[in-house]
Design a protein around this motif. Structure first.
Motif, PDB file in Angstrom:
ATOM      1  N   ALA A   1       0.813  -1.224   0.000  1.00 38.17           N
ATOM      2  CA  ALA A   1       0.000   0.000   0.000  1.00 38.17           C
ATOM      3  C   ALA A   1       0.844   1.271   0.000  1.00 38.17           C
ATOM      4  O   ALA A   1       0.331   2.358  -0.298  1.00 38.17           O
ATOM      5  N   PHE A   2       2.141   1.153   0.355  1.00 43.77           N
ATOM      6  CA  PHE A   2       3.003   2.340   0.421  1.00 43.77           C
ATOM      7  C   PHE A   2       4.291   2.092  -0.359  1.00 43.77           C
ATOM      8  O   PHE A   2       5.377   1.981   0.227  1.00 43.77           O
ATOM      9  N   PRO A   3       4.206   1.988  -1.679  1.00 41.16           N
ATOM     10  CA  PRO A   3       5.400   1.718  -2.489  1.00 41.16           C
ATOM     11  C   PRO A   3       6.448   2.815  -2.349  1.00 41.16           C
ATOM     12  O   PRO A   3       6.127   4.006  -2.308  1.00 41.16           O
ATOM     13  N   GLY A   4       7.709   2.384  -2.278  1.00 37.46           N
ATOM     14  CA  GLY A   4       8.813   3.330  -2.172  1.00 37.46           C
ATOM     15  C   GLY A   4       9.144   3.754  -0.752  1.00 37.46           C
ATOM     16  O   GLY A   4      10.179   4.380  -0.512  1.00 37.46           O
ATOM     17  N   MET A   5       8.282   3.426   0.208  1.00 33.38           N
ATOM     18  CA  MET A   5       8.509   3.809   1.600  1.00 33.38           C
ATOM     19  C   MET A   5       8.735   2.550   2.427  1.00 33.38           C
ATOM     20  O   MET A   5       7.789   1.918   2.895  1.00 33.38           O
ATOM     21  N   ASN A   6      10.008   2.153   2.589  1.00 31.58           N
ATOM     22  CA  ASN A   6      10.273   0.939   3.360  1.00 31.58           C
ATOM     23  C   ASN A   6      10.416   1.259   4.845  1.00 31.58           C
ATOM     24  O   ASN A   6      10.486   2.429   5.252  1.00 31.58           O
ATOM     25  N   THR A   7      10.456   0.212   5.645  1.00 31.19           N
ATOM     26  CA  THR A   7      10.459   0.386   7.101  1.00 31.19           C
ATOM     27  C   THR A   7      11.726   1.077   7.599  1.00 31.19           C
ATOM     28  O   THR A   7      11.699   1.789   8.601  1.00 31.19           O
ATOM     29  N   LYS A   8      12.837   0.889   6.880  1.00 32.20           N
ATOM     30  CA  LYS A   8      14.084   1.552   7.261  1.00 32.20           C
ATOM     31  C   LYS A   8      13.927   3.067   7.172  1.00 32.20           C
ATOM     32  O   LYS A   8      14.384   3.799   8.059  1.00 32.20           O
ATOM     33  N   LYS A   9      13.284   3.547   6.127  1.00 35.90           N
ATOM     34  CA  LYS A   9      13.102   4.988   5.933  1.00 35.90           C
ATOM     35  C   LYS A   9      12.183   5.568   6.999  1.00 35.90           C
ATOM     36  O   LYS A   9      12.415   6.681   7.495  1.00 35.90           O
ATOM     37  N   VAL A  10      11.133   4.830   7.345  1.00 39.16           N
ATOM     38  CA  VAL A  10      10.216   5.292   8.397  1.00 39.16           C
ATOM     39  C   VAL A  10      10.968   5.413   9.718  1.00 39.16           C
ATOM     40  O   VAL A  10      10.810   6.404  10.455  1.00 39.16           O
ATOM     41  N   MET A  11      11.798   4.420  10.019  1.00 36.34           N
ATOM     42  CA  MET A  11      12.574   4.466  11.260  1.00 36.34           C
ATOM     43  C   MET A  11      13.596   5.592  11.226  1.00 36.34           C
ATOM     44  O   MET A  11      13.909   6.187  12.258  1.00 36.34           O
ATOM     45  N   ALA A  12      14.108   5.904  10.046  1.00 37.10           N
ATOM     46  CA  ALA A  12      15.058   7.008   9.928  1.00 37.10           C
ATOM     47  C   ALA A  12      14.393   8.326  10.309  1.00 37.10           C
ATOM     48  O   ALA A  12      15.024   9.195  10.935  1.00 37.10           O
ATOM     49  N   VAL A  13      13.132   8.481   9.953  1.00 34.63           N
ATOM     50  CA  VAL A  13      12.389   9.691  10.343  1.00 34.63           C
ATOM     51  C   VAL A  13      12.252   9.759  11.858  1.00 34.63           C
ATOM     52  O   VAL A  13      12.435  10.823  12.477  1.00 34.63           O
ATOM     53  N   LEU A  14      11.949   8.609  12.482  1.00 36.59           N
ATOM     54  CA  LEU A  14      11.877   8.558  13.947  1.00 36.59           C
ATOM     55  C   LEU A  14      13.241   8.900  14.547  1.00 36.59           C
ATOM     56  O   LEU A  14      13.324   9.566  15.594  1.00 36.59           O
ATOM     57  N   GLY A  15      14.301   8.452  13.888  1.00 32.62           N
ATOM     58  CA  GLY A  15      15.647   8.753  14.362  1.00 32.62           C
ATOM     59  C   GLY A  15      15.935  10.240  14.336  1.00 32.62           C
ATOM     60  O   GLY A  15      16.609  10.770  15.240  1.00 32.62           O
ATOM     61  N   LEU A  16      15.415  10.932  13.331  1.00 32.39           N
ATOM     62  CA  LEU A  16      15.597  12.387  13.268  1.00 32.39           C
ATOM     63  C   LEU A  16      14.906  13.074  14.443  1.00 32.39           C
ATOM     64  O   LEU A  16      15.422  14.058  14.985  1.00 32.39           O
ATOM     65  N   VAL A  17      13.749  12.558  14.828  1.00 29.53           N
ATOM     66  CA  VAL A  17      13.035  13.109  15.989  1.00 29.53           C
ATOM     67  C   VAL A  17      13.868  12.914  17.251  1.00 29.53           C
ATOM     68  O   VAL A  17      13.997  13.827  18.080  1.00 29.53           O
ATOM     69  N   ILE A  18      14.441  11.716  17.416  1.00 29.10           N
ATOM     70  CA  ILE A  18      15.300  11.448  18.568  1.00 29.10           C
ATOM     71  C   ILE A  18      16.509  12.375  18.568  1.00 29.10           C
ATOM     72  O   ILE A  18      16.891  12.926  19.613  1.00 29.10           O
ATOM     73  N   CYS A  19      17.106  12.579  17.387  1.00 30.53           N
ATOM     74  CA  CYS A  19      18.251  13.499  17.274  1.00 30.53           C
ATOM     75  C   CYS A  19      17.859  14.902  17.702  1.00 30.53           C
ATOM     76  O   CYS A  19      18.617  15.589  18.395  1.00 30.53           O
ATOM     77  N   ALA A  20      16.672  15.341  17.276  1.00 27.77           N
ATOM     78  CA  ALA A  20      16.202  16.688  17.621  1.00 27.77           C
ATOM     79  C   ALA A  20      16.081  16.847  19.135  1.00 27.77           C
ATOM     80  O   ALA A  20      16.502  17.863  19.708  1.00 27.77           O
ATOM     81  N   PHE A  21      15.524  15.823  19.815  1.00 28.59           N
ATOM     82  CA  PHE A  21      15.411  15.867  21.269  1.00 28.59           C
ATOM     83  C   PHE A  21      16.787  15.900  21.932  1.00 28.59           C
ATOM     84  O   PHE A  21      17.006  16.604  22.921  1.00 28.59           O
ATOM     85  N   GLN A  22      17.723  15.134  21.384  1.00 28.65           N
ATOM     86  CA  GLN A  22      19.070  15.121  21.940  1.00 28.65           C
ATOM     87  C   GLN A  22      19.761  16.466  21.764  1.00 28.65           C
ATOM     88  O   GLN A  22      20.464  16.941  22.656  1.00 28.65           O
ATOM     89  N   PHE A  23      19.561  17.096  20.606  1.00 26.35           N
ATOM     90  CA  PHE A  23      20.139  18.426  20.379  1.00 26.35           C
ATOM     91  C   PHE A  23      19.557  19.437  21.357  1.00 26.35           C
ATOM     92  O   PHE A  23      20.279  20.281  21.906  1.00 26.35           O
ATOM     93  N   LEU A  24      18.238  19.359  21.566  1.00 25.67           N
ATOM     94  CA  LEU A  24      17.594  20.281  22.508  1.00 25.67           C
ATOM     95  C   LEU A  24      18.088  20.047  23.927  1.00 25.67           C
ATOM     96  O   LEU A  24      18.296  20.994  24.705  1.00 25.67           O
ATOM     97  N   LYS A  25      18.270  18.776  24.282  1.00 34.04           N
ATOM     98  CA  LYS A  25      18.731  18.441  25.625  1.00 34.04           C
ATOM     99  C   LYS A  25      20.140  18.959  25.870  1.00 34.04           C
ATOM    100  O   LYS A  25      20.459  19.462  26.953  1.00 34.04           O
TER     101      LYS A  25
END
Length: 421
Positions: free
Chosen positions: A25-49
């Motif tokens: 249902a979501f061609p071109g968007m694999n689970t690795k890429k979705v997790m990479a987006v979550l990783g960016l959120v974690i990075c943002a929190f770490q930068f703020l911290k």
């Protein structure tokens, strides 16, 4: 119970990163890429911290290496006027792997209150065993196979056409490369824990090794690289040639004999009475069967591989390549060269040659230097396991003799571990 549930969730995320796949249902968007987006959120929190956006120096240097690979790829594509940007965007791929790995390591640390090499290896072994079990289940259960083929996109048409075993995101040489890495990690871990390894842990390790080695070989014989390197390492560090004369080694040999006594009747029964297992087992160990039955060590893969050593005929190609990595029949409407149904450019899947055809010897050397730096980075930050990263690097270069895939995702996990201590 809650801890077990959290560990299962962490294992699922580990598999989504280590064995990524796409939903239909979501061609071109694999689970690795979705997790990479979550990783960016974690990075943002770490930068703020930290109130700082400074990245570690080692990651900066690693990015320079990936950037050089990408620039060479861009030049090769531009110079050759092609549309194949496979490695022209490698710096993006590097950060996607690192970001996805950060999610896995953060989750493991949150569940266990710590993060280290041993924990990460345990999770990788767990998800690899599950993938092997899933692959067998998908092959024998039409209902499960139908469900997976309906909702998961992983080129099942090809896999079913060539009658290959597959899990969910684990198929062909990509899976074999990761199984190979897991077997190497397991071998090193057994040596590292030799003095504190309980009998139960030893049997769990033996079980994981057998499942990944046997079923992994059924999925992709690239797994054999990890089997060979892992056994050679264990034979060297434990001085197997001396075990025969040591009284202290009686327990080890008893465990090995018990494992063989249990495994041989089971395998023999399945081989004789189950047609699917018979086919898969012969595929996994085709070389052994051919040697016993015909006196020659060969497989269909090795015979086909011999035809894939096609070298560039132009000096320009040796230097900067032709700008094609994937099969241009499916990506470039202007391509008028050799055509193949499943093969890649020039009909070769040999890693070294595909890299040369893509961005020449210059690109191959730059990419090799990048992988070497990633291994050295892990070894420098986690010195206790430097032999592990050396063996992983060797496996990468050996696998390139057969197929073009790399194990940076493995290094990405341990780079994150080192930066989270």
């Amino acid at each position: 119970m809650v801890k077990v549930l959290l560990m299962i969730i962490a294992g699922v995320f580990t598999s989504l990163m280590f064995y990524p796949f796409e939903f239909v249902a979501f061609p071109g968007m694999n689970t690795k890429k979705v997790m990479a987006v979550l990783g960016l959120v974690i990075c943002a929190f770490q930068f703020l911290k930290r109130r700082s956006m400074e990245i570690p120096t080692n990651l900066f240097h690693l990015s320079i290496g990936a950037g050089v690979v990408s620039l060479i790829g861009v030049f090769a594509v531009t110079y050759n006027n092609t549309l194949d940007y496979a490695y022209a965007t490698y710096i993006v791929s590097m950060w996607v792997w690192l970001s996805a790995a950060l999610v896995v390591c953060t989750l493991i640390k949150w569940v266990h209150g710590r993060i280290d090499v041993e924990l990460v290896v345990h999770y990788l072994l767990m998800v690899s065993v599950v993938q092997c079990i899933l692959a067998i289940a998908i092959d024998v259960d039409p209902v499960l196979k139908g469900w997976v083929d309906t909702y998961i996109a992983q080129d099942q048409d090809f896999l079913n056409d060539v009658k290959r075993l597959y899990g969910i995101g684990a198929a062909l040489d990509v899976a074999g490369t990761r199984f190979s890495a897991c077997l190497i990690m397991l071998a090193v871990l057994i040596h590292q824990k030799k003095d504190g390894l309980s009998k139960n842990q030893l049997w769990l390790y033996i079980g994981a090794y057998v499942i990944i080695a046997v079923v992994g070989n059924m999925i992709a014989r690239t797994t054999s690289v990890g089997i060979v390197l892992g056994l050679l390492y264990l034979g060297y560090v434990f001085k197997v040639w001396q075990l025969l004369i040591r009284k202290s080694s009686v327990g080890i040999w008893l465990n090995i004999i018990v494992a063989i006594v249990i495994a041989v009747p089971i395998v023999s029964y399945l081989y004789s009475n189950n047609e699917q297992f018979h086919r898969l087992f012969r595929f996994a160990f085709e070389g052994f069967f051919n040697y016993v039955e015909h006196g020659t060590w060969e497989t269909a893969s090795t015979e086909r591989l011999k035809t894939m050593y096609v070298f560039p005929e132009e000096f320009k190609t040796w230097i900067i390549g032709d700008g094609y990595f994937s099969n241009p029949n499916f990506s470039d409407i202007n391509y008028v060269g050799n055509t193949t149904k499943y093969g890649y450019y020039m009909g070769t899947d040999v890693g070294y040659l595909r890299f040369i055809f893509y961005f020449g010897t210059i690109g191959l050397l730059a990419f090799s230097a990048f992988m070497n730096y990633a291994a050295k980075l892990c070894a420098r930050n986690l010195p206790r396991y430097k032999v592990l990263f050396g063996l992983l690097l060797i496996s990468n270069f050996v696998i390139w003799l057969k197929v073009a895939t790399d194990i940076f995702l493995v290094f990405a996990l341990f780079i994150c571990v080192a930066n989270m201590y």
